[in-house]
Design a protein around this motif. Sequence first.
Motif, PDB file in Angstrom:
ATOM      1  N   LEU A   1       0.756  -1.145   0.076  1.00 24.74           N
ATOM      2  CA  LEU A   1      -0.084   0.018   0.107  1.00 24.74           C
ATOM      3  C   LEU A   1       0.820   1.399   0.016  1.00 24.74           C
ATOM      4  CD1 LEU A   1      -3.112   0.553   0.171  1.00 24.74           C
ATOM      5  CD2 LEU A   1      -2.809   1.101   2.523  1.00 24.74           C
ATOM      6  N   ILE A   2       1.663   1.475   0.903  1.00 26.77           N
ATOM      7  CA  ILE A   2       2.458   2.568   1.012  1.00 26.77           C
ATOM      8  C   ILE A   2       4.025   2.431   1.111  1.00 26.77           C
ATOM      9  CG2 ILE A   2       2.995   4.562   2.823  1.00 26.77           C
ATOM     10  CD1 ILE A   2       0.149   3.826   3.748  1.00 26.77           C
ATOM     11  N   GLY A   3       4.828   3.383   0.528  1.00 25.59           N
ATOM     12  CA  GLY A   3       6.391   3.505   0.644  1.00 25.59           C
ATOM     13  C   GLY A   3       6.674   4.022   2.050  1.00 25.59           C
ATOM     14  N   VAL A   4       6.480   5.237   2.133  1.00 27.32           N
ATOM     15  CA  VAL A   4       6.671   5.878   3.455  1.00 27.32           C
ATOM     16  C   VAL A   4       5.494   6.445   4.033  1.00 27.32           C
ATOM     17  CG1 VAL A   4       8.009   7.817   4.500  1.00 27.32           C
ATOM     18  CG2 VAL A   4       8.999   6.404   2.605  1.00 27.32           C
ATOM     19  N   LYS A   5       5.033   6.096   5.344  1.00 29.34           N
ATOM     20  CA  LYS A   5       4.026   6.502   6.181  1.00 29.34           C
ATOM     21  C   LYS A   5       4.443   7.511   7.421  1.00 29.34           C
ATOM     22  CE  LYS A   5       0.066   5.515   9.024  1.00 29.34           C
ATOM     23  NZ  LYS A   5      -0.479   4.220   9.662  1.00 29.34           N
ATOM     24  N   ILE A   6       4.200   8.676   7.470  1.00 28.57           N
ATOM     25  CA  ILE A   6       4.414   9.621   8.266  1.00 28.57           C
ATOM     26  C   ILE A   6       3.225   9.532   9.475  1.00 28.57           C
ATOM     27  CG2 ILE A   6       4.921  11.995   9.035  1.00 28.57           C
ATOM     28  CD1 ILE A   6       5.956  12.409   6.141  1.00 28.57           C
ATOM     29  N   SER A   7       3.424   9.066  10.681  1.00 23.51           N
ATOM     30  CA  SER A   7       2.207   8.964  11.459  1.00 23.51           C
ATOM     31  C   SER A   7       2.019  10.170  12.187  1.00 23.51           C
ATOM     32  CB  SER A   7       2.530   7.915  12.702  1.00 23.51           C
ATOM     33  OG  SER A   7       2.932   6.693  11.845  1.00 23.51           O
ATOM     34  N   SER A   8       0.651  10.487  12.811  1.00 22.60           N
ATOM     35  CA  SER A   8       0.361  11.733  13.742  1.00 22.60           C
ATOM     36  C   SER A   8       1.489  11.922  14.744  1.00 22.60           C
ATOM     37  CB  SER A   8      -1.150  11.163  14.372  1.00 22.60           C
ATOM     38  OG  SER A   8      -2.076  10.892  13.610  1.00 22.60           O
TER      39      SER A   8
ATOM     40  N   GLY B   1       1.816  -1.532  -4.931  1.00 26.47           N
ATOM     41  CA  GLY B   1       0.308  -1.817  -5.410  1.00 26.47           C
ATOM     42  C   GLY B   1       0.431  -3.093  -6.324  1.00 26.47           C
ATOM     43  N   PRO B   2      -0.874  -3.646  -6.770  1.00 29.09           N
ATOM     44  CA  PRO B   2      -2.244  -3.153  -6.313  1.00 29.09           C
ATOM     45  C   PRO B   2      -2.482  -3.847  -4.901  1.00 29.09           C
ATOM     46  CG  PRO B   2      -2.447  -4.634  -8.064  1.00 29.09           C
ATOM     47  CD  PRO B   2      -0.957  -4.532  -7.674  1.00 29.09           C
ATOM     48  N   THR B   3      -3.501  -3.362  -4.142  1.00 28.53           N
ATOM     49  CA  THR B   3      -4.081  -4.100  -3.055  1.00 28.53           C
ATOM     50  C   THR B   3      -5.523  -4.333  -2.923  1.00 28.53           C
ATOM     51  OG1 THR B   3      -4.520  -1.958  -2.012  1.00 28.53           O
ATOM     52  CG2 THR B   3      -2.295  -2.917  -1.627  1.00 28.53           C
ATOM     53  N   GLU B   4      -6.109  -3.507  -4.120  1.00 27.04           N
ATOM     54  CA  GLU B   4      -7.826  -3.632  -4.144  1.00 27.04           C
ATOM     55  C   GLU B   4      -8.522  -3.145  -3.090  1.00 27.04           C
ATOM     56  OE1 GLU B   4      -9.019  -7.525  -4.905  1.00 27.04           O
ATOM     57  OE2 GLU B   4      -7.513  -8.025  -6.367  1.00 27.04           O
TER      58      GLU B   4
ATOM     59  N   VAL C   1      -3.323   3.490  -2.649  1.00 30.42           N
ATOM     60  CA  VAL C   1      -1.961   3.350  -2.676  1.00 30.42           C
ATOM     61  C   VAL C   1      -1.203   4.488  -2.928  1.00 30.42           C
ATOM     62  CG1 VAL C   1      -0.180   2.618  -4.182  1.00 30.42           C
ATOM     63  CG2 VAL C   1      -2.026   0.976  -3.835  1.00 30.42           C
ATOM     64  N   ALA C   2      -0.069   4.843  -1.962  1.00 26.09           N
ATOM     65  CA  ALA C   2       0.382   6.139  -1.920  1.00 26.09           C
ATOM     66  C   ALA C   2       1.969   5.777  -1.771  1.00 26.09           C
ATOM     67  CB  ALA C   2      -0.169   7.009  -0.794  1.00 26.09           C
ATOM     68  N   GLY C   3       2.827   6.605  -2.484  1.00 30.41           N
ATOM     69  CA  GLY C   3       4.312   6.640  -2.559  1.00 30.41           C
ATOM     70  C   GLY C   3       4.595   7.133  -0.835  1.00 30.41           C
ATOM     71  N   ILE C   4       4.112   8.249  -0.813  1.00 37.21           N
ATOM     72  CA  ILE C   4       4.306   8.886   0.602  1.00 37.21           C
ATOM     73  C   ILE C   4       3.083   9.335   1.144  1.00 37.21           C
ATOM     74  CG2 ILE C   4       5.483  10.773   2.125  1.00 37.21           C
ATOM     75  CD1 ILE C   4       7.613  10.797  -0.599  1.00 37.21           C
ATOM     76  N   ALA C   5       2.567   9.106   2.279  1.00 33.22           N
ATOM     77  CA  ALA C   5       1.220   9.260   2.753  1.00 33.22           C
ATOM     78  C   ALA C   5       1.396   9.678   4.479  1.00 33.22           C
ATOM     79  CB  ALA C   5       0.352   8.315   2.561  1.00 33.22           C
TER      80      ALA C   5
ATOM     81  N   LEU D   1       3.044   3.225  -9.571  1.00 35.86           N
ATOM     82  CA  LEU D   1       2.188   2.945  -8.679  1.00 35.86           C
ATOM     83  C   LEU D   1       1.067   2.612  -9.176  1.00 35.86           C
ATOM     84  CD1 LEU D   1       4.373   4.559  -7.153  1.00 35.86           C
ATOM     85  CD2 LEU D   1       2.502   5.436  -5.795  1.00 35.86           C
ATOM     86  N   ARG D   2       0.075   1.263  -8.699  1.00 36.61           N
ATOM     87  CA  ARG D   2      -1.110   1.033  -9.242  1.00 36.61           C
ATOM     88  C   ARG D   2      -1.975   0.548  -8.241  1.00 36.61           C
ATOM     89  NH1 ARG D   2      -1.407  -4.460 -11.614  1.00 36.61           N
ATOM     90  NH2 ARG D   2       0.206  -5.483 -10.612  1.00 36.61           N
ATOM     91  N   GLN D   3      -3.291   0.672  -8.427  1.00 35.62           N
ATOM     92  CA  GLN D   3      -4.437   0.354  -8.097  1.00 35.62           C
ATOM     93  C   GLN D   3      -5.725  -0.235  -8.766  1.00 35.62           C
ATOM     94  OE1 GLN D   3      -5.048  -1.337  -5.526  1.00 35.62           O
ATOM     95  NE2 GLN D   3      -5.395   0.149  -3.492  1.00 35.62           N
TER      96      GLN D   3
END
Length: 196
Positions: free
Chosen positions: A78-85, A101-104, A108-112, A131-133
């Motif tokens: 789903l994600i490359g780099v996730k920045i948490s709260s 991706g894909p995950t269905e 999907v995000a490179g950075i989120a 990236l694909r979904q």
Amino acid sequence: DTIFVAPETYEERVRVSAAGLTIRSTQGPGQTTVNAGPTHGPTEDTSDPADRNTGAVFTVDGADVSIDGFEITNPDGLIGVKISSGADGTAVLNNEIRDLGPTERLGVAGIATDPDSFSGIRIVGNTIENLRQEFGEASQFRPTVNGILFDAGGSSDTLTDTVVRNNTISGLRSDYAPLGIVLPQQLTYSTVEGNE
């Protein structure tokens, strides 16, 4: 502190909880790869075979963390780099994030980011591509692809002193919507420039 990472392919997911930590490749993204595809760690719910890998390669929980100079891949993930709260001051620099991706399900995000307010985020000099979904039996809504996604939980969320600069985003494929850069929060003292 800085952790210097030698050239190699690392098959794992990395969670960074320590504040003020820099993780830097010694040779750059052509030499140092972190791959967290579905065979390299459990999904969030292994009881459902339709639930593919919804985790991130790098998850940043600590403030003032830098991720610098990696090739980051997450096939069927789903994600490359996730920045948490709460991870204000995070810098994602000079990485090549590809083949996600894909995950269905979900976007999907490179950075989120998590849906929240943030300050001091720096996303500079990254290449995000391929990236694909797609729709599938597990789809709960129209699945999107996002190059860079600042997720918002509500209309009062803000981005303060944030920079998104000189990133290249290409090869986004989605059955519903490919989105390059998404910033739904209210912006204060923030810069988005030089992206392709």
